[in-house]
Write a protein that holds these residues in place. Structure first.
Motif, PDB file in Angstrom:
ATOM      1  N   THR A 113      -0.520   6.886   2.849  1.00  0.00           N
ATOM      2  CA  THR A 113      -1.131   5.749   2.167  1.00  0.00           C
ATOM      3  C   THR A 113      -1.430   4.579   3.095  1.00  0.00           C
ATOM      4  O   THR A 113      -2.532   4.015   3.066  1.00  0.00           O
ATOM      5  CB  THR A 113      -0.218   5.265   1.033  1.00  0.00           C
ATOM      6  N   LEU A 114      -0.457   4.179   3.894  1.00  0.00           N
ATOM      7  CA  LEU A 114      -0.644   3.007   4.749  1.00  0.00           C
ATOM      8  C   LEU A 114      -1.680   3.254   5.834  1.00  0.00           C
ATOM      9  O   LEU A 114      -2.443   2.350   6.196  1.00  0.00           O
ATOM     10  CB  LEU A 114       0.687   2.580   5.375  1.00  0.00           C
ATOM     11  N   GLU A 159      -5.063   2.946   4.103  1.00  0.00           N
ATOM     12  CA  GLU A 159      -5.388   1.535   3.866  1.00  0.00           C
ATOM     13  C   GLU A 159      -5.792   0.844   5.168  1.00  0.00           C
ATOM     14  O   GLU A 159      -6.772   0.088   5.194  1.00  0.00           O
ATOM     15  CB  GLU A 159      -4.192   0.814   3.250  1.00  0.00           C
ATOM     16  N   ASN A 199       7.116   7.083   0.017  1.00  0.00           N
ATOM     17  CA  ASN A 199       6.501   6.378   1.142  1.00  0.00           C
ATOM     18  C   ASN A 199       7.539   5.866   2.127  1.00  0.00           C
ATOM     19  O   ASN A 199       7.242   5.717   3.314  1.00  0.00           O
ATOM     20  CB  ASN A 199       5.614   5.245   0.632  1.00  0.00           C
ATOM     21  N   TYR A 236       7.136   6.803   5.879  1.00  0.00           N
ATOM     22  CA  TYR A 236       7.108   5.719   6.872  1.00  0.00           C
ATOM     23  C   TYR A 236       8.543   5.275   7.174  1.00  0.00           C
ATOM     24  O   TYR A 236       9.263   5.943   7.891  1.00  0.00           O
ATOM     25  CB  TYR A 236       6.223   4.578   6.366  1.00  0.00           C
ATOM     26  N   SER A 266      10.638  -0.294   5.422  1.00  0.00           N
ATOM     27  CA  SER A 266       9.832  -1.511   5.297  1.00  0.00           C
ATOM     28  C   SER A 266       8.755  -1.377   4.220  1.00  0.00           C
ATOM     29  O   SER A 266       8.155  -2.372   3.815  1.00  0.00           O
ATOM     30  CB  SER A 266       9.183  -1.871   6.641  1.00  0.00           C
ATOM     31  N   PHE A 267       8.471  -0.158   3.766  1.00  0.00           N
ATOM     32  CA  PHE A 267       7.575   0.011   2.625  1.00  0.00           C
ATOM     33  C   PHE A 267       8.300  -0.563   1.413  1.00  0.00           C
ATOM     34  O   PHE A 267       9.346  -0.073   1.001  1.00  0.00           O
ATOM     35  CB  PHE A 267       7.239   1.486   2.407  1.00  0.00           C
ATOM     36  N   SER A 268       7.733  -1.614   0.827  1.00  0.00           N
ATOM     37  CA  SER A 268       8.470  -2.418  -0.149  1.00  0.00           C
ATOM     38  C   SER A 268       8.029  -2.161  -1.579  1.00  0.00           C
ATOM     39  O   SER A 268       7.014  -1.499  -1.839  1.00  0.00           O
ATOM     40  CB  SER A 268       8.288  -3.904   0.166  1.00  0.00           C
ATOM     41  N   ASP A 278       4.572  -3.271  -1.991  1.00  0.00           N
ATOM     42  CA  ASP A 278       3.579  -2.279  -1.566  1.00  0.00           C
ATOM     43  C   ASP A 278       3.310  -1.277  -2.690  1.00  0.00           C
ATOM     44  O   ASP A 278       2.154  -0.937  -2.964  1.00  0.00           O
ATOM     45  CB  ASP A 278       4.073  -1.529  -0.321  1.00  0.00           C
ATOM     46  N   ARG A 328       1.339  -2.885  -5.386  1.00  0.00           N
ATOM     47  CA  ARG A 328      -0.048  -3.089  -4.957  1.00  0.00           C
ATOM     48  C   ARG A 328      -0.892  -1.849  -5.211  1.00  0.00           C
ATOM     49  O   ARG A 328      -2.041  -1.938  -5.666  1.00  0.00           O
ATOM     50  CB  ARG A 328      -0.095  -3.453  -3.471  1.00  0.00           C
ATOM     51  N   LEU A 329      -0.323  -0.680  -4.918  1.00  0.00           N
ATOM     52  CA  LEU A 329      -1.065   0.554  -5.148  1.00  0.00           C
ATOM     53  C   LEU A 329      -1.429   0.708  -6.624  1.00  0.00           C
ATOM     54  O   LEU A 329      -2.539   1.141  -6.954  1.00  0.00           O
ATOM     55  CB  LEU A 329      -0.240   1.766  -4.700  1.00  0.00           C
TER      56      LEU A 329
END
Length: 442
Positions: free
Chosen positions: A301-302, A305, A337, A341, A344-346, A349, A352-353
């Motif tokens: 995902t990141l 983006e 996620n 990753y 730090s994927f919060s 985040d 937001r998706l």
């Protein structure tokens, strides 16, 4: 519509601790802490017990699959085997079964805080010509925004595809109904309640000719395009074997590599694929729950983006997710996620998706955010269940502690869920009717 001050929420996913003012279906003012509205209002809703989010936006689903949840012939299988097991049962789909499945799915989504959804119905056995009409009617009755995709399959087993002959249609019939659906139902502009998108199912169930023709129709009528792509390694291998190219090359070869396209899953992309998708603004719907259930893989995902692709969230079909709860999907997105990753994927985040990212996938700038001029689509959650006791950060608690049911939901300034109950829906009767219909698929 009367003006409403949603006053001083416990927390809100916007810079508006004093709340928001809603009038005529839109958000007209954001308030700082302790401030009163400068715009007129007629009513006040005290949101001191509520965490307020933009209405969630679900960008991939298969409503009819609620009829085959946890199906004994399909559990514990990967995608292709799972599909082969279920296609014969889906061939039994009737208009009334689709109606009940649509009503149940929309109700589930609404109760989880969803204010806009899409659905990808691609199964058209005999007698299902009114599928789009049924789904539009059900969405309008519930007052939920919906992108109804006119899905399709025209490549059956006898032609080298995966689905049986009984669930596919010929290209002319498909394209004729696509034009009819767009002409009759597709709304344009801000505040649209119903939009139509064209959605050939997947590379292993449609011809290149149909993909190209749907792309041309979407360009002609300014609507969006949707399909499954790169969900599994088997699918990517199929593309290379059948077409002599990878999935993204195939997308470009059919004229779909552009901003009006959003893809379901998007797991097995190379670094080069991701760069190409991002440079063309192709959206991707992340389906974390389904991807874990079918062991399909992990969407990057990141990276998508960062490359420029809008990335949204979807529950996917209820036969691979077995739930139509996008708030639950937000938590699953956080977890998978972090594995993809790091920590730090919060929670922000993940949210937001499910909000602004999903709105961008559907080509909409009027939803997915709490801001002045945006549609008044809002989801309100309480933190009064045992699961939330001891939680310090209310927004993080929704995701980390596993919120799954909204207390209130507003769409276009109108309440659609109050006290965790959808308005004008008899849940007991719906459960009984849908359950009876589902038993015919065993």
């Amino acid at each position: 519509m009367p003006g409403l001050w949603i006053k001083a929420p416990l927390a809100i996913l916007a810079d508006a601790p004093g709340g928001v003012v809603v009038r005529d279906g839109r958000i007209v003012e954001l308030l700082a802490s302790g401030k009163r509205p400068s715009t007129p209002f007629d009513e006040v809703f005290d949101a001191a017990q509520h965490v307020v989010l933009p209405g969630l936006v679900n960008t991939h689903h298969h409503f009819y699959q609620t009829l085959t949840r946890a199906h004994p012939q399909a559990i514990n299988k990967k995608l292709f085997d799972w599909l082969r097991a279920l296609y014969p049962f889906w061939a039994r789909l009737t208009p009334e079964a689709l109606r009940l499945a649509t009503r149940l799915s929309l109700t589930e989504l609404l109760m989880s805080g969803v204010t806009t959804t899409s659905d990808h119905n691609y199964v058209f056995p005999h007698g299902m010509d009114d599928s789009v009409d049924i789904q539009v009617e059900e969405a309008r009755n519930l007052g939920i925004r919906m992108t109804v995709t006119r899905g399709s399959m025209n490549l059956s087993e006898k032609d080298g595809g995966l689905p049986p002959d009984s669930v596919v249609q010929d290209e002319d019939r498909i394209l004729s109904d696509c034009e009819r659906a767009i002409g009759r139902y597709h709304e344009r502009g801000e505040g649209a309640m119903v939009q139509i998108a064209l959605a050939p199912c997947s590379p292993f169930s449609v011809t290149k000719s149909l993909m190209c023709a749907c792309g041309a129709l979407a360009e002609k009528h300014d609507c969006r395009l949707h399909t499954h792509l790169a969900e599994t390694k088997d699918e990517s291998d199929y593309c290379r074997s059948k077409f002599g190219m990878g999935p993204v090359d195939y997308l470009e070869d059919t004229g779909w590599l552009g901003e009006r396209t959003w893809l379901a899953h998007g797991i097995h992309f190379s670094n080069g694929d991701i760069a190409r998708l991002g440079s063309h603004g192709v959206g991707v719907c992340h389906c974390p729950t389904s991807n874990m259930v079918l062991a399909s893989g992990q969407c990057r995902t990141l990276d998508l983006e960062a490359a420029g692709s809008p990335v949204g969230l979807g529950v996917d079909g209820s036969a691979s997710n077995d739930s139509s709860n996008l708030m639950e999907g937000v938590r699953h997105a956080l977890m998978i996620n972090r594995l993809t990753y790091d920590a730090s994927f919060s929670h922000l985040d993940a949210l937001r998706l499910a909000t602004v990212g999903s709105a961008r996938c559907l080509g909409r700038g009027d939803i997915g955010e709490i801001g002045v001029g945006k549609q008044a689509d809002l989801a309100f959650f309480k933190l009064d269940e045992l699961r939330f006791s001891g939680a310090g950060d209310p927004l993080a608690a929704l995701v980390l502690c596993g919120a799954h049911q909204a207390d209130r939901v507003m769409i276009g300034g109108r309440w659609r869920v109050i006290d965790a109950m959808p308005l004008n829906i008899d849940l007991v009767n719906l459960r009984a009717a849908h359950g009876a219909a589902a038993r015919k698929f065993l």
